[in-house]
Enzyme design. Structure first.
Site, PDB file in Angstrom:
ATOM      1  N   GLU A 231       1.039  -1.229  -0.065  1.00 21.31           N
ATOM      2  CA  GLU A 231      -0.182  -0.185   0.571  1.00 21.31           C
ATOM      3  C   GLU A 231       0.623   1.567  -0.081  1.00 21.31           C
ATOM      4  OE1 GLU A 231      -2.376   2.756   3.002  1.00 21.31           O
ATOM      5  OE2 GLU A 231      -2.703   0.262   3.198  1.00 21.31           O
ATOM      6  N   CYS A 268      -3.745   7.119   5.478  1.00 20.01           N
ATOM      7  CA  CYS A 268      -3.603   6.602   3.908  1.00 20.01           C
ATOM      8  C   CYS A 268      -4.762   7.468   3.595  1.00 20.01           C
ATOM      9  CB  CYS A 268      -3.602   5.555   4.217  1.00 20.01           C
ATOM     10  SG  CYS A 268      -4.263   4.443   4.691  1.00 20.01           S
TER      11      CYS A 268
END
Length: 484
Positions: A231, A268
């Site tokens: 990620e 995020c």
């Protein structure tokens, strides 16, 4: 305070070998057995909250309430994976019986099941010292899959990492897990050396695009490449239609500021851009709400310096105007900028790159076509959000179709900062959000990353693994296909 040393090459080799030695026995356990071991880890972490939360506070600049909630989330997701193991359906056991009358000719007995890939290397993240770190979702899903874990600790919270690792190791040993199932290692070079080691069969990472891409390239350049689930970065665009702004513009403005500035923008899923119609009239409320947010220290000095550098670069782009600009001397106060679609598209390299910290950009569009053009400019994202009214069906549909191709989670009239740990969650998206958009790192489907399918053809019952045997000793769901 004594500095915690990096793992030595000899210590790393021992950890890798112990993980390799434990892989077969750990993966062969009945799911219910592994579920009990994972619940023991969750119980041990909950019992140690009074010790772990202060350690996290000292190393992360995050508050007690935030960290207490994050630890609760961490143990919740461990228990959720234990529930997945109790159910057993994650193995996708399929029995396709032999069929002499099959239309394409006699078909053999075929039985398919998912098996653990083997030892997994997990790179811990900095912004979630519990939920995406040592005992986080990558560790939980890998252990649930039956894979030993070698955890490369993040340098931002080494003491917390070591202590969490000790608690996990003790809980696994006390509940009967094979020796060597979990190890914590430290050091930058330690991580890259481990990633190249043939005993590691898959890796997971949460962090920046440059670091994640470098590790992804290592994983794929090995003599035997391995899956690397990274990620990396996400802008998480938000679009608001003119009708939505007219109906509830102030509400949208306040929700946006709360979302992009929460946790000092160190999430995020922070919305990096908000697209509003050119006549939105919300500059004043956006600025005032942003200025009202208190300063918040970033996780560490390196991230603070990186934020200041990116903030300066974005602010200096011609055509970008400051709505609210806070000091960065004692922590970080939100910085809110504004520009238009033409400026954004003319400066993609500077403006379409994630800023890790409390900075976001309001982008105005002059027409629906301009908004659609902006939506097509993005690379992959974890999320994309649309604020719209029922009367916006045609415009909303055209935006959704474009955003779906560029994001793993689409939100309607909400905010992306908040990722539910549930079976239907998708926390992943096209590159650079993640390195493989088919998978998630949050929710029960995250276990799929660390399993691979094997088919057994005409294999005698006594040689079949338990989940494929007719007697089904584990009592898991089996999908059966019999001759008609």
């Amino acid at each position: 305070m004594t500095e915690i040393p990096d793992t030595t090459p000899a210590e790393l080799d021992t950890a890798l070998q112990r993980a390799a030695d434990a892989a077969e026995a750990f993966g062969a356990q009945a799911p219910a057995t592994r579920a009990r071991q994972i619940r023991a880890v969750a119980d041990a972490l909950d019992a140690a909250a009074g010790e772990l939360v202060p350690l996290a506070m000292a190393e992360s600049h995050l508050g007690e309430g935030r960290l207490t909630g994050e630890l609760k989330r961490t143990t919740f997701q461990l228990r959720l994976f234990a529930d997945v193991l109790d159910d057993g359906g994650y193995l996708q056991a399929t029995v396709d019986s032999a069929d002499a009358g099959f239309p394409l000719g006699a078909k053999p007995d075929l039985r398919r099941v998912l098996v653990p890939v083997g030892p997994v290397l997990v790179f811990a993240a900095s912004n979630f010292p519990f939920a995406f770190s040592v005992a986080g979702g990558d560790t939980a899903s890998a252990l649930a899959a039956g894979c030993p874990v070698v955890l490369k600790a993040h340098p931002g919270h080494p003491r917390l990492s070591v202590r969490t690792g000790e608690i996990i190791t003790g809980a696994l040993a006390g509940s009967g897990a094979p020796e060597g199932v979990f190890h914590v290692v430290l050091g930058f070079e330690t991580g890259t050396v481990a990633l190249r080691d043939p005993r590691i069969k898959a890796a997971a990472f949460t962090g920046s695009v440059p670091a994640g891409r470098a590790l992804f390239d290592i994983a794929n350049s090995r003599p035997t490449p391995i899956p690397f689930f990274g990620e990396l970065g996400s802008l998480n665009p938000v679009f608001a239609t003119p009708n939505a702004v007219r109906a509830r513009g102030e509400e949208i403005a306040k929700g946006y500021v709360t979302s992009y500035s929460g946790n000092a923008g160190q999430l995020c899923t922070k919305p990096g851009l908000l697209f509003l119609p050119a006549d939105h009239g919300l500059d004043e409320v956006l600025a005032e709400e942003s200025k009202a947010v208190a300063a918040h220290k970033l996780l560490n000095d390196r991230l603070h310096e990186g934020y200041c550098t990116r903030r300066a670069a974005v602010t200096e782009v011609p055509g970008v105007r400051v709505l609210a600009e806070g000091s960065v001397d004692d922590g970080a106060v939100p910085t809110l900028l504004t520009t238009d679609v033409d400026t954004l598209l003319a400066n993609r390299e500077a403006l379409l790159e994630e800023v890790f910290g409390p900075l976001s950009i309001v982008v105005t569009y002059a027409s629906e076509d301009e908004a659609r053009r902006a939506a097509e400019a993005f690379e992959g994202n974890l999320t994309a959000t649309l604020h719209a009214e029922d009367s916006d069906a045609e415009f909303a549909s055209s935006l959704v179709s474009r955003l779906r191709d560029r994001a793993g989670r689409l939100l309607f009239n909400g905010w992306p900062t908040g990722v539910a740990v549930s079976p239907a969650m998708q926390h992943g998206g096209p590159y650079p959000a993640t390195t493989d958009a088919r998978f998630t790192s949050v929710g029960t489907a995250a276990i799929d990353r660390f399993l691979r399918p094997v088919t057994y053809q005409n294999v005698p019952q006594n040689l079949l693994p338990e989940p494929l045997q007719d007697e089904n000793p584990w009592g898991i769901p089996q999908t059966r296909h019999s001759p008609k």
